[in-house]
Write an enzyme that holds these catalytic residues in place. Sequence first.
Site, PDB file in Angstrom:
ATOM      1  N   ARG A   9       0.777  -1.254   0.000  1.00  0.00           N
ATOM      2  CA  ARG A   9       0.000   0.000   0.000  1.00  0.00           C
ATOM      3  C   ARG A   9       0.803   1.296   0.000  1.00  0.00           C
ATOM      4  O   ARG A   9       0.220   2.372  -0.040  1.00  0.00           O
ATOM      5  CB  ARG A   9      -0.983   0.042   1.181  1.00  0.00           C
ATOM      6  CG  ARG A   9      -1.958  -1.117   1.226  1.00  0.00           C
ATOM      7  CD  ARG A   9      -2.916  -1.101   0.063  1.00  0.00           C
ATOM      8  NE  ARG A   9      -3.960  -2.110   0.216  1.00  0.00           N
ATOM      9  CZ  ARG A   9      -4.365  -2.918  -0.763  1.00  0.00           C
ATOM     10  NH1 ARG A   9      -3.838  -2.825  -1.971  1.00  0.00           N
ATOM     11  NH2 ARG A   9      -5.307  -3.804  -0.546  1.00  0.00           N
TER      12      ARG A   9
ATOM     13  N   ASN B 166      -0.176  -2.124  -7.398  1.00  0.00           N
ATOM     14  CA  ASN B 166      -1.363  -1.254  -7.378  1.00  0.00           C
ATOM     15  C   ASN B 166      -1.328  -0.253  -6.219  1.00  0.00           C
ATOM     16  O   ASN B 166      -2.238  -0.185  -5.404  1.00  0.00           O
ATOM     17  CB  ASN B 166      -2.661  -2.062  -7.377  1.00  0.00           C
ATOM     18  CG  ASN B 166      -2.837  -2.958  -6.160  1.00  0.00           C
ATOM     19  OD1 ASN B 166      -1.876  -3.270  -5.468  1.00  0.00           O
ATOM     20  ND2 ASN B 166      -4.057  -3.358  -5.893  1.00  0.00           N
TER      21      ASN B 166
ATOM     22  N   ASP C 184      -2.122  -6.739 -11.082  1.00  0.00           N
ATOM     23  CA  ASP C 184      -3.030  -7.374 -10.119  1.00  0.00           C
ATOM     24  C   ASP C 184      -4.041  -6.402  -9.522  1.00  0.00           C
ATOM     25  O   ASP C 184      -3.714  -5.272  -9.175  1.00  0.00           O
ATOM     26  CB  ASP C 184      -2.250  -8.030  -8.982  1.00  0.00           C
ATOM     27  CG  ASP C 184      -3.197  -8.700  -8.004  1.00  0.00           C
ATOM     28  OD1 ASP C 184      -3.851  -9.668  -8.404  1.00  0.00           O
ATOM     29  OD2 ASP C 184      -3.310  -8.217  -6.868  1.00  0.00           O
TER      30      ASP C 184
ATOM     31  N   HIS D 295      -3.732 -11.396 -13.230  1.00  0.00           N
ATOM     32  CA  HIS D 295      -4.975 -11.452 -12.449  1.00  0.00           C
ATOM     33  C   HIS D 295      -6.047 -11.859 -13.452  1.00  0.00           C
ATOM     34  O   HIS D 295      -6.479 -11.043 -14.266  1.00  0.00           O
ATOM     35  CB  HIS D 295      -5.234 -10.056 -11.849  1.00  0.00           C
ATOM     36  CG  HIS D 295      -6.577  -9.898 -11.215  1.00  0.00           C
ATOM     37  ND1 HIS D 295      -6.727  -9.608  -9.883  1.00  0.00           N
ATOM     38  CD2 HIS D 295      -7.830  -9.957 -11.728  1.00  0.00           C
ATOM     39  CE1 HIS D 295      -8.024  -9.499  -9.604  1.00  0.00           C
ATOM     40  NE2 HIS D 295      -8.713  -9.702 -10.709  1.00  0.00           N
TER      41      HIS D 295
ATOM     42  N   HIS E 132      -3.640 -15.988  -7.661  1.00  0.00           N
ATOM     43  CA  HIS E 132      -4.833 -16.454  -6.904  1.00  0.00           C
ATOM     44  C   HIS E 132      -5.847 -17.290  -7.700  1.00  0.00           C
ATOM     45  O   HIS E 132      -6.992 -16.876  -7.887  1.00  0.00           O
ATOM     46  CB  HIS E 132      -5.534 -15.286  -6.225  1.00  0.00           C
ATOM     47  CG  HIS E 132      -5.650 -13.997  -7.014  1.00  0.00           C
ATOM     48  ND1 HIS E 132      -6.134 -13.946  -8.301  1.00  0.00           N
ATOM     49  CD2 HIS E 132      -5.354 -12.713  -6.673  1.00  0.00           C
ATOM     50  CE1 HIS E 132      -6.131 -12.705  -8.710  1.00  0.00           C
ATOM     51  NE2 HIS E 132      -5.651 -11.924  -7.750  1.00  0.00           N
TER      52      HIS E 132
ATOM     53  N   ASN F 229     -11.325 -10.656  -4.094  1.00  0.00           N
ATOM     54  CA  ASN F 229     -11.307 -10.839  -5.535  1.00  0.00           C
ATOM     55  C   ASN F 229     -10.080 -11.644  -5.958  1.00  0.00           C
ATOM     56  O   ASN F 229      -8.963 -11.190  -5.721  1.00  0.00           O
ATOM     57  CB  ASN F 229     -11.282  -9.472  -6.223  1.00  0.00           C
ATOM     58  CG  ASN F 229     -11.527  -9.586  -7.713  1.00  0.00           C
ATOM     59  OD1 ASN F 229     -12.036 -10.598  -8.176  1.00  0.00           O
ATOM     60  ND2 ASN F 229     -11.164  -8.565  -8.454  1.00  0.00           N
TER      61      ASN F 229
ATOM     62  N   ASP G 142      -1.725 -12.936  -1.069  1.00  0.00           N
ATOM     63  CA  ASP G 142      -2.595 -11.827  -1.520  1.00  0.00           C
ATOM     64  C   ASP G 142      -2.975 -10.963  -0.316  1.00  0.00           C
ATOM     65  O   ASP G 142      -4.116 -10.493  -0.216  1.00  0.00           O
ATOM     66  CB  ASP G 142      -3.835 -12.336  -2.262  1.00  0.00           C
ATOM     67  CG  ASP G 142      -4.534 -11.230  -3.052  1.00  0.00           C
ATOM     68  OD1 ASP G 142      -4.027 -10.090  -3.083  1.00  0.00           O
ATOM     69  OD2 ASP G 142      -5.591 -11.510  -3.637  1.00  0.00           O
TER      70      ASP G 142
ATOM     71  N   HIS H 273      -6.833  -3.205   4.204  1.00  0.00           N
ATOM     72  CA  HIS H 273      -7.735  -2.096   3.868  1.00  0.00           C
ATOM     73  C   HIS H 273      -8.099  -1.345   5.142  1.00  0.00           C
ATOM     74  O   HIS H 273      -8.316  -1.965   6.196  1.00  0.00           O
ATOM     75  CB  HIS H 273      -9.010  -2.609   3.197  1.00  0.00           C
ATOM     76  CG  HIS H 273      -8.806  -3.054   1.783  1.00  0.00           C
ATOM     77  ND1 HIS H 273      -8.432  -2.186   0.777  1.00  0.00           N
ATOM     78  CD2 HIS H 273      -8.923  -4.271   1.196  1.00  0.00           C
ATOM     79  CE1 HIS H 273      -8.330  -2.859  -0.368  1.00  0.00           C
ATOM     80  NE2 HIS H 273      -8.597  -4.120  -0.138  1.00  0.00           N
TER      81      HIS H 273
ATOM     82  N   GLY I  22     -10.571  -7.855  -0.432  1.00  0.00           N
ATOM     83  CA  GLY I  22      -9.223  -8.190   0.051  1.00  0.00           C
ATOM     84  C   GLY I  22      -9.205  -8.542   1.520  1.00  0.00           C
ATOM     85  O   GLY I  22     -10.063  -8.103   2.289  1.00  0.00           O
TER      86      GLY I  22
HETATM   87  O1  DOR Z   1      -9.162  -8.988  -3.153  1.00  0.00           O
HETATM   88  C1  DOR Z   1      -8.278  -8.415  -3.757  1.00  0.00           C
HETATM   89  N1  DOR Z   1      -7.667  -7.334  -3.255  1.00  0.00           N
HETATM   90  N2  DOR Z   1      -7.905  -8.880  -4.963  1.00  0.00           N
HETATM   91  C2  DOR Z   1      -7.061  -8.197  -5.745  1.00  0.00           C
HETATM   92  O2  DOR Z   1      -6.760  -8.677  -6.825  1.00  0.00           O
HETATM   93  C3  DOR Z   1      -6.521  -6.896  -5.312  1.00  0.00           C
HETATM   94  C4  DOR Z   1      -6.502  -6.807  -3.856  1.00  0.00           C
HETATM   95  C5  DOR Z   1      -6.248  -5.415  -3.327  1.00  0.00           C
HETATM   96  O3  DOR Z   1      -5.386  -4.704  -3.832  1.00  0.00           O
HETATM   97  O4  DOR Z   1      -6.918  -5.042  -2.356  1.00  0.00           O
END
Ligand code: DOR
Length: 425
Positions: free
Chosen positions: A60, A90, A150, A177, A230, A276, A303, A307, A322
């Site tokens: 992050r 990302n 991803d 992905h 994943h 995801n 993964d 958050h 996530g």
């Molecule tokens: O659940 C997910 N969260 N799948 C992803 O591919 C990205 C990830 C995220 O960056 O939070």
Amino acid sequence: MTAYLIKSVSVVGAAPTDLLIRDGVVAETGAGLTAPDATVLDGTGLVALPGLVDLHTHLREPGREDAETVESGSRAAALGGYTAVCAMANTSPVADTAGVVEQVWRLGREAGLVDVQPIGAVTVGLAGGQLAELGAMADSAARVRIFSDDGHCVADPKLMRRALEYVKAFDGVIAQHAEEPRLTEGAQMHEGEVSTRLGLTGWPAVAEEAIIARDVLLAEHVGSRLHVCHVSTAGSVEVLRHAKARGVKVTAEVTPHHLLLTDAKAETYDPVYKVNPPLRTATDVAALRAALAEGVIDIIATDHAPHAVEDKECEWAYARPGMLGLETALSIALDVLGPQWDLIAERMSRAPARIAGLDGHGADAAPGVPANLTLVDPAARRTIEPAELASRSRNTPYARMTLPGRIVATFLRGEPTVLDGKATK
Ligand code: DOR
């Protein structure tokens, strides 16, 4: 540099031995070792694994330091038994230039808790329209070898082909992905009986399987390396099995949560279970476990997706997908696989280190090998308390579950990053 003498420890499940760690390497192994200058650790009942390697971590930083930083994520990783993690692209800004990947790499070095290997984006801004500066990222100080959008699929087949062609020159890998975006518009969970009952828009298994099928054919055509992030469905396993039998250079990962949890969790409407690709059915879980044992799926990758509270503790439809993973992965692996130490070492350390090309990681303790290792107490059980996690976020799906195994110590090049279950810095 302090020397450490670990007495009577089982190396990857073998009969107990002593390990002397000195000057960053395993200096000696054998029964009855002595070293007057060394700090002695009692390894009775513990298993020494090669330090775990995570091919799929979201740290992050830059951009969402409220959810995680390179330092907090590195600490979570070390506490989970990891000595190296690959940081997904990302971030904000996206890691699509040499400047951003070097920043992440430098932050990892400064934290000094695990080796942080940045992954570069495949396309500019993860937007899927234009190839990012893959060569510049590969040539940067971060020496990027894995590229991934991803969170987003590289959906354009021509762009995917070009990316595979580009990285072939330096034996790079495209980590896909796999999600055909036209088939998952508005999707909230796995498409099946539970989504129908709950009235939530479904994410069909075929959206993953169709992209994997396309990409293994592209990888075969180009002769390049593809890694599938994943993997979540039984059908994907069949596509991968077929591709591997044909000799396609494809590797694949499965997450701890896809090995343990099912779409039935969505019935709680608790967004901690939103992820995801989504949690699938018990049939998928069984197929993923079998594929992992067989080697059709090469590795477990977390993964780890931290958050912030406001992005998770809200209505299901608005929650970000996530789950946290770094601090619980080994326990879930033990729960799912049992004490199959060689399999765990292969799927969580040796194979991911090979795929990522991380020299010095993924080697069992033996004289001369860099001392990247973790000591596990398989007899311990622990109850997961979100507030006690080192991650800045709290979105673990395992809250208050009691899981097997505890990481007692982690060594990065001979220096403890974790001792007695606590981070050393
Ligand atoms: O659940 C997910 N969260 N799948 C992803 O591919 C990205 C990830 C995220 O960056 O939070």
